[in-house]
Design an enzyme around this catalytic site. Structure first.
Site, PDB file in Angstrom:
ATOM      1  N   GLY A   8       0.829  -1.207   0.000  1.00 19.56           N
ATOM      2  CA  GLY A   8       0.000   0.000   0.000  1.00 19.56           C
ATOM      3  C   GLY A   8       0.857   1.247   0.000  1.00 19.56           C
ATOM      4  O   GLY A   8       1.836   1.338   0.752  1.00 19.56           O
ATOM      5  N   ALA A   9       0.508   2.189  -0.874  1.00 17.01           N
ATOM      6  CA  ALA A   9       1.257   3.455  -0.939  1.00 17.01           C
ATOM      7  C   ALA A   9       0.321   4.629  -0.671  1.00 17.01           C
ATOM      8  O   ALA A   9       0.268   5.603  -1.419  1.00 17.01           O
ATOM      9  CB  ALA A   9       1.961   3.591  -2.290  1.00 17.01           C
ATOM     10  N   ALA A  12       0.356   5.903   4.967  1.00 20.65           N
ATOM     11  CA  ALA A  12       1.170   5.053   5.833  1.00 20.65           C
ATOM     12  C   ALA A  12       2.295   4.381   5.043  1.00 20.65           C
ATOM     13  O   ALA A  12       3.471   4.477   5.417  1.00 20.65           O
ATOM     14  CB  ALA A  12       0.280   4.005   6.504  1.00 20.65           C
ATOM     15  N   ASN A  32       1.620  -1.294  -4.777  1.00 17.68           N
ATOM     16  CA  ASN A  32       0.375  -0.520  -4.745  1.00 17.68           C
ATOM     17  C   ASN A  32      -0.407  -0.814  -6.011  1.00 17.68           C
ATOM     18  O   ASN A  32       0.180  -1.021  -7.077  1.00 17.68           O
ATOM     19  CB  ASN A  32       0.681   0.976  -4.665  1.00 17.68           C
ATOM     20  CG  ASN A  32      -0.525   1.791  -4.232  1.00 17.68           C
ATOM     21  OD1 ASN A  32      -1.032   1.622  -3.133  1.00 17.68           O
ATOM     22  ND2 ASN A  32      -1.001   2.671  -5.089  1.00 17.68           N
ATOM     23  N   GLU A 164     -17.455  16.905   5.509  1.00 20.52           N
ATOM     24  CA  GLU A 164     -16.539  17.528   4.538  1.00 20.52           C
ATOM     25  C   GLU A 164     -17.121  17.450   3.129  1.00 20.52           C
ATOM     26  O   GLU A 164     -17.023  18.393   2.344  1.00 20.52           O
ATOM     27  CB  GLU A 164     -15.176  16.834   4.589  1.00 20.52           C
ATOM     28  CG  GLU A 164     -14.430  17.104   5.897  1.00 20.52           C
ATOM     29  CD  GLU A 164     -12.924  17.019   5.751  1.00 20.52           C
ATOM     30  OE1 GLU A 164     -12.456  16.053   5.136  1.00 20.52           O
ATOM     31  OE2 GLU A 164     -12.232  17.922   6.257  1.00 20.52           O
ATOM     32  N   ASP A 290      -4.976   2.578   8.472  1.00 18.45           N
ATOM     33  CA  ASP A 290      -6.364   2.157   8.692  1.00 18.45           C
ATOM     34  C   ASP A 290      -6.521   0.648   8.833  1.00 18.45           C
ATOM     35  O   ASP A 290      -7.624   0.163   9.090  1.00 18.45           O
ATOM     36  CB  ASP A 290      -7.253   2.673   7.548  1.00 18.45           C
ATOM     37  CG  ASP A 290      -7.575   4.152   7.708  1.00 18.45           C
ATOM     38  OD1 ASP A 290      -6.883   4.830   8.489  1.00 18.45           O
ATOM     39  OD2 ASP A 290      -8.504   4.637   7.048  1.00 18.45           O
ATOM     40  N   ALA A 307      -5.247  10.153   8.806  1.00 16.60           N
ATOM     41  CA  ALA A 307      -4.000  10.254   8.053  1.00 16.60           C
ATOM     42  C   ALA A 307      -2.834  10.593   9.003  1.00 16.60           C
ATOM     43  O   ALA A 307      -1.730  10.073   8.873  1.00 16.60           O
ATOM     44  CB  ALA A 307      -4.143  11.333   6.989  1.00 16.60           C
ATOM     45  N   GLN A 308      -3.156  11.462   9.950  1.00 12.13           N
ATOM     46  CA  GLN A 308      -2.136  11.880  10.920  1.00 12.13           C
ATOM     47  C   GLN A 308      -1.590  10.687  11.705  1.00 12.13           C
ATOM     48  O   GLN A 308      -0.374  10.531  11.882  1.00 12.13           O
ATOM     49  CB  GLN A 308      -2.832  12.851  11.878  1.00 12.13           C
ATOM     50  CG  GLN A 308      -1.936  13.702  12.675  1.00 12.13           C
ATOM     51  CD  GLN A 308      -2.741  14.430  13.749  1.00 12.13           C
ATOM     52  OE1 GLN A 308      -2.353  14.413  14.906  1.00 12.13           O
ATOM     53  NE2 GLN A 308      -3.833  15.053  13.401  1.00 12.13           N
TER      54      GLN A 308
END
Ligand SMILES: Cc1cc2nc3c(=O)[nH]c(=O)nc-3n(C[C@H](O)[C@H](O)[C@H](O)COP(=O)(O)OP(=O)(O)OC[C@H]3O[C@@H](n4cnc5c(N)ncnc54)[C@H](O)[C@@H]3O)c2cc1C
Length: 392
Positions: A8-9, A12, A32, A164, A290, A307-308
């Site tokens: 995964g790219a 993380a 990815n 959002e 996640d 994301a943080q």
């Protein structure tokens, strides 16, 4: 030579690769499914049509450089006993000494009848573009169909992502109304939320600001409304049906299906990792972003996936891999949140930042804060020019 494989790219995986690239005595392979990285935190802008996909994405190979071997492929299964990763196209499974699993999130439908079939998820660039194309086609078609459901959009859920998304649509609607010459009073943006209150991570006055901002732009939020079923052109709660020809599903997310397909013990495809972020029985396998559930010792529950958090976990997992290879002790993960920023379209939002005390912001300029907090990764991975693009 140690083989380090990163799956995964997203935020993380990309950060883990960046921290590990160039490590002497190690080969880093990053897998990815796309050749590009996209900013998941900005998918709502693509869905609403306020930004183009190119603005929130960049080429992975180019940003990583030659010290990371990049494979564009889909991961299908992990076998931790054999230390192998199976790929959809790659005929030979990848072998590893260390594995970092960062395959991100998928839409969670909680098994609600019809959600998968009749509502559109928002999980990647393709799904964001599908939402945009579908809604804009309904609006464009109204002059022929005269079907008022073509002018209605329902967002299922009113959590962070939903708010959002609604903020972005509320900003975009006036130009779409003008473009397609639509009857303004018939256009409806509706959100359905089972909880009685919104955005529990923010102070009440910030929530009031967000709700007031959206209401002033015609967004109707129905709280304490539990979705029972989704049918073509409608969402059913306990006591009524809400009609719309565009239905978007943003009630929550779960980790990658690859976790279930590989037989890992997980809840909603999130693996309970040790405080080191590795598996108890396989200290060479790390789950981050996640796909992991990391306990917040203060709250006694896993940290909410953001994301943080994903970026902080990636930095920590990479440090632990480096330490392990060097024969040094590995450390437990500690997280201090910088706070939360929720955009309300491109020019407004609410923010509650941590630091010395809690700082709260609302209104114009907060969207800029979000870009600054979230796009730390964009700046570091893709360079300054791309960062400036993102501010346009
Ligand atoms: C609209 C929206 C707004 C958000 N806003 C915020 C925000 O303001 N702040 C915040 O902190 N968080 C926000 N989030 C949450 C945040 O985006 C996620 O927590 C974050 O993206 C998790 O990062 P990750 O690297 O774990 O996963 P992802 O970003 O999902 O990356 C996973 C990567 O793995 C790839 N992949 C998936 N499956 C496979 C496979 N089988 N094989 C190969 N590759 C695969 C994907 O294509 C992707 O590149 C938002 C999310 C959404 C949807």
């Amino acid at each position: 030579m140690k083989e380090i494989v990163i799956l995964g790219a997203g935020y993380a995986g990309l950060r883990a690769a960046r921290e590990l690239r160039g490590l002497p005595g190690a080969r880093i392979t990053l897998v990815n499914r796309h050749a590009f990285h996209y900013e998941s935190t900005e998918l709502h802008t693509v869905a609403a049509g306020t930004r183009e996909p190119e603005v929130i994405s960049f080429d992975i190979r180019q940003s990583m450089g030659p010290t990371v071997e990049f494979k564009q492929d889909s991961v299908t299964r992990i076998d931790p006993e054999q230390k192998k990763v199976f790929l959809q196209a790659g005929p030979v499974p990848l072998s590893y000494d260390y594995l970092v699993v960062a395959l991100g999130f998928e839409s969670e439908d909680f098994g609600i009848d019809g959600a998968r079939e009749h509502a559109m998820p928002l999980v990647d660039i393709d799904s964001a573009l599908a939402v945009r194309q579908h809604f804009e086609a309904r609006l464009a078609g109204f002059k022929t169909t005269r079907d008022e459901n073509d002018l209605r959009l329902i967002v299922c859920g009113a959590g962070f992502t939903s708010i959002e998304l609604l903020g972005e649509f509320a900003y975009r609607m006036p130009s779409l109304i003008e473009l397609h010459d639509l009857p303004k009073d018939k256009v409806q943006l509706i959100a359905l939320e089972s909880a009685p209150k919104l955005l529990p991570m923010f102070d009440a006055h910030l929530v009031d600001y967000a709700v007031g901002y959206l209401a002033a732009r015609g967004v109707q939020i129905h709280t304490s409304t539990t979705i029972k079923k989704v049918v073509p052109g409608g969402v059913m709660s306990e006591d009524r049906t809400f009609d719309a020809n565009t239905i978007i599903w943003t009630t929550g997310v779960r980790g990658s299906h690859v976790i279930a397909d590989s037989g890992f013990v997980a809840k909603r495809n999130r693996v309970n990792v040790e405080p080191t972020l590795a598996l108890k029985d396989h200290p060479e396998v790390f789950f981050i972003g996640d796909d992991s559930a990391v306990l917040d010792p203060a709250g006694g529950r896993p940290w909410p996936t953001t994301a943080q958090l994903a970026i902080a976990e990636a930095t920590h997992a990479a440090a632990n891999i480096k330490a392990h290879i060097a024969g040094k002790p590995i450390a437990d993960f500690k997280f201090v949140s910088k706070g939360t920023v929720c955009s309300l379209g491109p020019s407004s939002g609410i923010a509650q930042l941590s630091g010395r005390g809690s700082m709260k912001f609302e209104g114009h300029g907060v969207a800029f804060l979000k870009k600054l907090v979230e796009n730390g990764s964009l700046l570091e991975e893709a360079g300054f020019a791309k960062m400036l693009d993102n501010f346009s």
